[in-house]
Design an enzyme around this catalytic site. Structure first.
Site, PDB file in Angstrom:
ATOM      1  N   ILE A 148       0.842  -1.202   0.000  1.00 41.87           N
ATOM      2  CA  ILE A 148       0.000   0.000   0.000  1.00 41.87           C
ATOM      3  C   ILE A 148       0.874   1.248   0.000  1.00 41.87           C
ATOM      4  CG2 ILE A 148      -1.613   1.351   1.404  1.00 41.87           C
ATOM      5  CD1 ILE A 148      -3.021  -1.255   2.109  1.00 41.87           C
ATOM      6  N   ARG A 228      -4.308   1.840  10.796  1.00 39.49           N
ATOM      7  CA  ARG A 228      -5.300   1.434  11.788  1.00 39.49           C
ATOM      8  C   ARG A 228      -5.345   2.512  12.859  1.00 39.49           C
ATOM      9  NH1 ARG A 228      -6.918  -1.630   8.539  1.00 39.49           N
ATOM     10  NH2 ARG A 228      -7.298  -3.885   8.715  1.00 39.49           N
ATOM     11  N   ASP A 251      -8.585   8.306   8.069  1.00 42.07           N
ATOM     12  CA  ASP A 251      -9.588   7.357   7.587  1.00 42.07           C
ATOM     13  C   ASP A 251      -9.896   6.317   8.650  1.00 42.07           C
ATOM     14  OD1 ASP A 251     -11.335   6.205   5.577  1.00 42.07           O
ATOM     15  OD2 ASP A 251      -9.877   4.567   5.445  1.00 42.07           O
ATOM     16  N   HIS A 275     -13.396   5.102   7.604  1.00 37.64           N
ATOM     17  CA  HIS A 275     -12.732   3.838   7.249  1.00 37.64           C
ATOM     18  C   HIS A 275     -13.250   3.328   5.904  1.00 37.64           C
ATOM     19  CE1 HIS A 275     -10.636   0.058   9.063  1.00 37.64           C
ATOM     20  NE2 HIS A 275     -10.383   0.178   7.772  1.00 37.64           N
TER      21      HIS A 275
END
Length: 316
Positions: A148, A228, A251, A275
């Site tokens: 990512i 996270r 997010d 999210h």
């Protein structure tokens, strides 16, 4: 030998599944589709709370593979202790890179260019002009340089940045330049205009962006969290946001979801998305391709992709 495969997507909606296993559809319903003890390959429901995902694992005495449809696996790790040795845990590398990287760029640009202010001004019928920061000529620090993180840098390339610095658990060299170890973060943070968190949640990264980390960020810097929520110390972040010294685009949050009265909603200089890095139109076709590939590999006894760990194996 047990042959049940539990899928959170109806099997008749996935072309190319190999013959042999008995496919059972389960996406978190109260009733299980069959005896969990007969499940050999468990595909974890996507975007469901951890207790629900873990619930059948204590009875999966013959499971051989646990496959998530998320990049992170922290939501199923509490259930791994119930499993026999030798179970392979696989993540969804290759499924979420495009969508998460897109959202990362959207959050950066919206925050720097003041898009939330423009939306509020539009609601008031107000023409809100003025100068805003550009992404061009900025120094960007990516903390967590897996697939990512790489996809985020791919999309940063056209924006004429001054520099991209990369940090991961271990030092290495890539075609784009060096990847620094986590131990070098203190020296890199003061130089970054934008700090992007895209690291997995582990015991090492839990609370990584705490008071010391945040205090080292330069005045006016933007923190972007697409990792996270618990990677960031929420209390420490609130303290910095209240001073107006840094801004944030999140997010993911801790806790998640945020309660209506949580102070992060009203903190100055923060943009929050709920999210949504992964759940886009890009998810389903990529998830189906991953499952078809993994299950064909499983049936044909070929090496699986994206194996994060094997239960009972030494981590030394």
């Amino acid at each position: 030998m047990t042959a049940d495969v539990w899928l959170p997507i109806p099997p008749d909606e996935i072309e190319g599944l190999p013959a042999g296993p008995d496919y059972r559809y389960w996406n978190g319903a109260e009733d299980f589709p069959a005896d969990p003890a007969d499940c050999a390959f468990y595909v974890v429901p996507y975007m469901k709370p951890s207790p629900l995902c873990v619930r059948p694992m204590g009875r999966m005495s013959n499971v051989q593979v646990v496959q998530t449809l998320s990049a992170g696996t922290d939501h199923v790790e509490p259930g791994l202790g119930h499993l026999s040795p030798g179970v392979r845990l696989c993540n969804a590398r290759g499924v979420h890179e495009a969508s998460t990287a897109e959202l990362t760029l959207a959050l950066i640009l919206a925050s720097l260019r003041g898009i939330p202010d423009f939306v509020r001004a539009q609601d008031r019928g107000e023409w809100l002009g003025g100068f805003r920061p550009a992404l061009a000529d900025k120094n960007v620090l990516i903390v967590g340089y897996g697939s990512i993180g790489e996809a985020i840098e791919d999309r940063l390339v056209p924006f004429e940045l001054a520099r991209v610095a990369r940090v991961a658990r271990s030092e290495r060299t890539t075609a784009r330049g060096p990847v620094h170890p986590l131990t070098e973060l203190p020296a890199l943070l003061p130089e970054a205009d934008v700090v992007i968190l895209s690291t997995p949640l582990t015991e090492t990264t839990r609370g990584l962006a705490g008071a010391d980390f945040l205090s080292r960020m330069k005045d006016g810097a933007l923190l972007v969290n697409v990792a996270r929520g618990p990677v960031v110390d929420t209390k420490a972040l609130l303290a910095e946001l209240e001073t107006g010294r840094i801004t944030a685009a999140l997010d993911v949050t801790d806790p998640e979801p945020l309660g209506r009265e949580h102070p992060l909603w009203r903190a100055p200089g923060v943009l929050i998305s709920p999210h949504v890095g992964g759940p886009t139109s890009a998810f389903l076709p990529r998830a189906k391709r991953l499952l078809v590939d993994q299950l064909n590999r499983y049936v044909n006894r070929e090496p699986l992709r994206n194996v994060i760990l094997t239960t009972g194996a030494s981590t030394n």
